[in-house]
Design a protein around this motif. Structure first.
Motif, PDB file in Angstrom:
ATOM      1  N   PHE A   1       0.846  -1.228   0.072  1.00 50.04           N
ATOM      2  CA  PHE A   1      -0.096  -0.010   0.143  1.00 50.04           C
ATOM      3  C   PHE A   1       0.983   1.164   0.235  1.00 50.04           C
ATOM      4  N   ASP A   2       2.097   1.172  -0.093  1.00 49.29           N
ATOM      5  CA  ASP A   2       3.041   2.363  -0.156  1.00 49.29           C
ATOM      6  C   ASP A   2       3.018   2.866  -1.477  1.00 49.29           C
ATOM      7  N   LEU A   3       2.672   4.247  -1.424  1.00 47.36           N
ATOM      8  CA  LEU A   3       2.784   5.024  -2.752  1.00 47.36           C
ATOM      9  C   LEU A   3       3.967   6.031  -2.915  1.00 47.36           C
ATOM     10  N   THR A   4       4.930   5.818  -2.119  1.00 50.24           N
ATOM     11  CA  THR A   4       6.071   6.723  -2.027  1.00 50.24           C
ATOM     12  C   THR A   4       6.729   6.758  -3.497  1.00 50.24           C
ATOM     13  N   GLY A   5       7.111   7.806  -3.854  1.00 52.99           N
ATOM     14  CA  GLY A   5       7.680   8.081  -5.114  1.00 52.99           C
ATOM     15  C   GLY A   5       6.597   8.024  -6.381  1.00 52.99           C
ATOM     16  N   LYS A   6       5.364   7.875  -6.021  1.00 47.66           N
ATOM     17  CA  LYS A   6       4.248   7.862  -6.931  1.00 47.66           C
ATOM     18  C   LYS A   6       3.578   9.386  -6.990  1.00 47.66           C
ATOM     19  N   THR A   7       3.152   9.582  -8.329  1.00 49.22           N
ATOM     20  CA  THR A   7       2.528  10.613  -8.624  1.00 49.22           C
ATOM     21  C   THR A   7       0.910  10.210  -8.990  1.00 49.22           C
ATOM     22  N   ALA A   8       0.069  11.162  -8.081  1.00 44.29           N
ATOM     23  CA  ALA A   8      -1.417  10.871  -8.504  1.00 44.29           C
ATOM     24  C   ALA A   8      -2.159  12.267  -8.614  1.00 44.29           C
TER      25      ALA A   8
ATOM     26  N   GLY B   1       2.222  16.207   4.632  1.00 41.18           N
ATOM     27  CA  GLY B   1       3.845  16.245   4.525  1.00 41.18           C
ATOM     28  C   GLY B   1       4.122  15.714   3.096  1.00 41.18           C
ATOM     29  N   ALA B   2       3.065  15.967   2.263  1.00 42.81           N
ATOM     30  CA  ALA B   2       3.519  15.438   0.593  1.00 42.81           C
ATOM     31  C   ALA B   2       3.481  16.475  -0.052  1.00 42.81           C
ATOM     32  N   LYS B   3       4.349  16.606  -1.225  1.00 37.71           N
ATOM     33  CA  LYS B   3       4.385  17.577  -2.136  1.00 37.71           C
ATOM     34  C   LYS B   3       2.878  17.564  -2.950  1.00 37.71           C
ATOM     35  N   ALA B   4       2.583  18.787  -3.045  1.00 39.92           N
ATOM     36  CA  ALA B   4       1.187  18.809  -3.805  1.00 39.92           C
ATOM     37  C   ALA B   4       1.182  20.157  -4.447  1.00 39.92           C
ATOM     38  N   ILE B   5       0.627  20.086  -5.848  1.00 39.46           N
ATOM     39  CA  ILE B   5       0.537  21.195  -6.510  1.00 39.46           C
ATOM     40  C   ILE B   5      -0.900  21.427  -7.109  1.00 39.46           C
TER      41      ILE B   5
ATOM     42  N   ALA C   1       2.102   9.640  -1.872  1.00 38.09           N
ATOM     43  CA  ALA C   1       2.020   9.915  -3.013  1.00 38.09           C
ATOM     44  C   ALA C   1       2.162  11.735  -3.114  1.00 38.09           C
ATOM     45  N   SER C   2       2.938  11.996  -4.141  1.00 36.74           N
ATOM     46  CA  SER C   2       2.824  13.397  -4.526  1.00 36.74           C
ATOM     47  C   SER C   2       1.407  13.565  -5.248  1.00 36.74           C
ATOM     48  N   ILE C   3       0.811  14.745  -4.998  1.00 40.67           N
ATOM     49  CA  ILE C   3      -0.697  14.998  -5.462  1.00 40.67           C
ATOM     50  C   ILE C   3      -0.668  16.217  -6.407  1.00 40.67           C
ATOM     51  N   ALA C   4      -1.383  16.077  -7.784  1.00 38.38           N
ATOM     52  CA  ALA C   4      -1.902  17.277  -8.614  1.00 38.38           C
ATOM     53  C   ALA C   4      -3.269  17.313  -8.159  1.00 38.38           C
ATOM     54  N   VAL C   5      -3.584  18.566  -7.689  1.00 39.08           N
ATOM     55  CA  VAL C   5      -5.061  18.870  -7.585  1.00 39.08           C
ATOM     56  C   VAL C   5      -5.451  19.746  -8.969  1.00 39.08           C
ATOM     57  N   VAL C   6      -6.464  19.119  -9.459  1.00 38.49           N
ATOM     58  CA  VAL C   6      -6.796  19.820 -10.835  1.00 38.49           C
ATOM     59  C   VAL C   6      -8.405  20.138 -10.590  1.00 38.49           C
ATOM     60  N   GLY C   7      -8.711  21.570 -10.902  1.00 41.53           N
ATOM     61  CA  GLY C   7     -10.137  22.073 -10.811  1.00 41.53           C
ATOM     62  C   GLY C   7     -10.103  23.302 -11.484  1.00 41.53           C
ATOM     63  N   ARG C   8     -11.167  23.556 -11.536  1.00 39.78           N
ATOM     64  CA  ARG C   8     -11.505  25.064 -12.156  1.00 39.78           C
ATOM     65  C   ARG C   8     -11.217  26.238 -11.496  1.00 39.78           C
ATOM     66  N   ASN C   9     -11.744  26.131 -10.165  1.00 42.59           N
ATOM     67  CA  ASN C   9     -11.115  27.014  -9.324  1.00 42.59           C
ATOM     68  C   ASN C   9     -10.020  27.383  -8.496  1.00 42.59           C
ATOM     69  N   ALA C  10      -9.125  27.980  -9.029  1.00 37.84           N
ATOM     70  CA  ALA C  10      -7.652  27.945  -8.916  1.00 37.84           C
ATOM     71  C   ALA C  10      -7.551  28.406  -7.466  1.00 37.84           C
ATOM     72  N   GLU C  11      -8.125  29.468  -6.843  1.00 41.24           N
ATOM     73  CA  GLU C  11      -8.010  29.632  -5.438  1.00 41.24           C
ATOM     74  C   GLU C  11      -8.362  28.435  -4.577  1.00 41.24           C
ATOM     75  N   LYS C  12      -9.500  27.776  -4.864  1.00 36.93           N
ATOM     76  CA  LYS C  12      -9.654  26.562  -3.929  1.00 36.93           C
ATOM     77  C   LYS C  12      -8.746  25.379  -4.174  1.00 36.93           C
TER      78      LYS C  12
ATOM     79  N   ILE D   1       3.377  10.018 -14.067  1.00 41.98           N
ATOM     80  CA  ILE D   1       1.758  10.039 -13.726  1.00 41.98           C
ATOM     81  C   ILE D   1       1.488   8.397 -13.389  1.00 41.98           C
ATOM     82  N   ASP D   2       1.497   8.185 -12.214  1.00 37.89           N
ATOM     83  CA  ASP D   2       1.039   6.897 -11.885  1.00 37.89           C
ATOM     84  C   ASP D   2      -0.393   6.477 -11.603  1.00 37.89           C
ATOM     85  N   ALA D   3      -1.048   7.512 -11.218  1.00 37.87           N
ATOM     86  CA  ALA D   3      -2.649   7.068 -10.724  1.00 37.87           C
ATOM     87  C   ALA D   3      -3.351   8.465 -11.315  1.00 37.87           C
ATOM     88  N   LEU D   4      -4.482   8.224 -11.577  1.00 38.55           N
ATOM     89  CA  LEU D   4      -5.484   9.313 -12.193  1.00 38.55           C
ATOM     90  C   LEU D   4      -6.939   9.173 -11.440  1.00 38.55           C
TER      91      LEU D   4
END
Length: 255
Positions: free
Chosen positions: A4-11, A57-61, A33-44, A87-90
Motif C-alpha cells: 500500500f506504499d505510494l512513495t515516489g508515485k504521482t497521483a 507532508g507530501a508535495k502537492a500542486i 504520493a505526490s498530488i496534483a489537484v486539478v480543478g476550475r477554481n484556482a484559489e480553491k 503520472i502513476d494514478a489518475l
C-alpha cells in the motif's frame, strides 16, 4: 505494508479541491504520493494543495483546468508530467449535478452534466494513457455513485452519467489491461459534502430517508474514501480491474 506504499508515485485528482476528491487526495498523500489537484477554481485548488502539504507532508500542486475541454486536459497533463516526471494514478472525480425532473431538463443542461461527468473522465484517461504505457503501467479510478446502480427521478442526467462511468471503466480496463493499467470505479454512498448539502436542501425528506437505510447509521465523511483510494492506487490492487467498488456504509446491502 509495502503493498500500500505510494512513495515516489504521482497521483492526479480531478475535482480534488474539496469533498470526496480532497478526502481521496489526503489519503493518497498520507500513503506517500505526490498530488496534483486539478480543478476550475484556482484559489480553491491552491488552498487544497496547501492543506495536503500541511496535513500529509507530501508535495502537492494545483493545476487549473476545465477537464471537460480537451485542450485544457492536454495542457494540464503535460504540466503535471513536466513537474513530476511521471503520472502513476489518475482519479477522475470532477463532476456536477443539475437536479430537475427530466421533463424540465434542457438539452444544454443535459450536455453540461455529461461533459463534466463522463467526457472529462474519457479525455483525462486518454491523456494520461501514454505516460502510463511508457512507465509500464498505472492506475485509473473513476468516481461513480449510488446512481450508477439506482435511478434518480430528480437527477436523470447525473444518474445516466454515473451509469456511463461504470461502463467506461469496464471498457478502458479491457482495452488497457495488456499495458498493465488497471481501471476501476469507486461508488460513493451518501457523503456529507457541499453537493449533497444542496441536495438535502432541495429534496424534502432526503436526509431522513438516506440515514434510515445506511447500516452504519451516519452519512459518510470525505476521509472515509481514503482507504479505498489508496488500495486502488497501490500495488495491492494490481490484479483488480474493471470493478465498481461501493463505499457506502452498507446502503446497497440494505433492503
Amino acid at each position: 505494508m509495502k503493498l500500500f506504499d505510494l512513495t515516489g508515485k504521482t497521483a492526479v485528482v480531478t475535482g480534488g479541491n474539496g469533498g470526496i476528491g480532497l478526502g481521496m487526495a489526503l489519503g493518497l498523500a498520507a500513503a506517500g504520493a505526490s498530488i496534483a489537484v486539478v480543478g476550475r477554481n484556482a484559489e480553491k485548488s491552491r488552498a487544497a494543495a496547501a492543506t495536503i502539504e500541511e496535513q500529509a507532508g507530501a508535495k502537492a500542486i494545483a493545476v487549473t483546468a476545465d477537464v471537460s475541454k480537451e485542450e485544457d486536459v492536454e495542457r494540464a497533463v503535460a504540466e503535471i508530467g513536466e513537474r513530476f516526471g511521471r503520472i502513476d494514478a489518475l482519479f477522475n472525480n470532477a463532476g456536477i449535478n443539475i437536479r430537475k425532473p427530466p421533463q424540465d431538463l434542457s438539452l444544454d443542461e443535459w450536455n453540461q452534466v455529461m461533459d463534466a461527468n463522463v467526457t472529462s473522465a474519457f479525455l483525462t484517461s486518454k491523456a494520461v494513457y501514454p505516460w502510463m504505457k511508457r512507465q509500464g503501467g498505472g492506475k485509473i479510478v473513476n468516481t461513480g455513485s449510488m446512481t450508477s446502480v439506482f435511478g434518480s427521478s430528480f437527477a436523470a442526467a447525473y444518474a445516466t452519467s454515473k451509469g456511463a462511468i461504470v461502463q467506461l471503466t469496464r471498457s478502458l480496463a479491457l482495452a488497457w489491461a495488456a499495458d498493465h493499467i488497471q481501471v476501476n470505479a469507486i461508488l460513493p454512498g451518501w457523503f456529507d459534502t457541499e453537493m449533497t448539502l444542496a441536495a438535502r436542501q432541495q429534496i424534502p425528506g432526503l436526509h431522513e430517508r438516506v440515514l434510515a437505510r445506511i447500516a452504519h447509521g451516519r452519512w459518510a465523511r470525505p476521509d472515509d474514501m481514503a482507504g479505498a483510494a489508496v488500495f486502488l492506487a497501490s500495488p495491492a490492487s494490481d490484479y483488480v480491474t474493471g470493478i465498481a467498488l461501493p463505499v457506502d456504509g452498507g446502503y446497497l446491502a440494505t433492503l
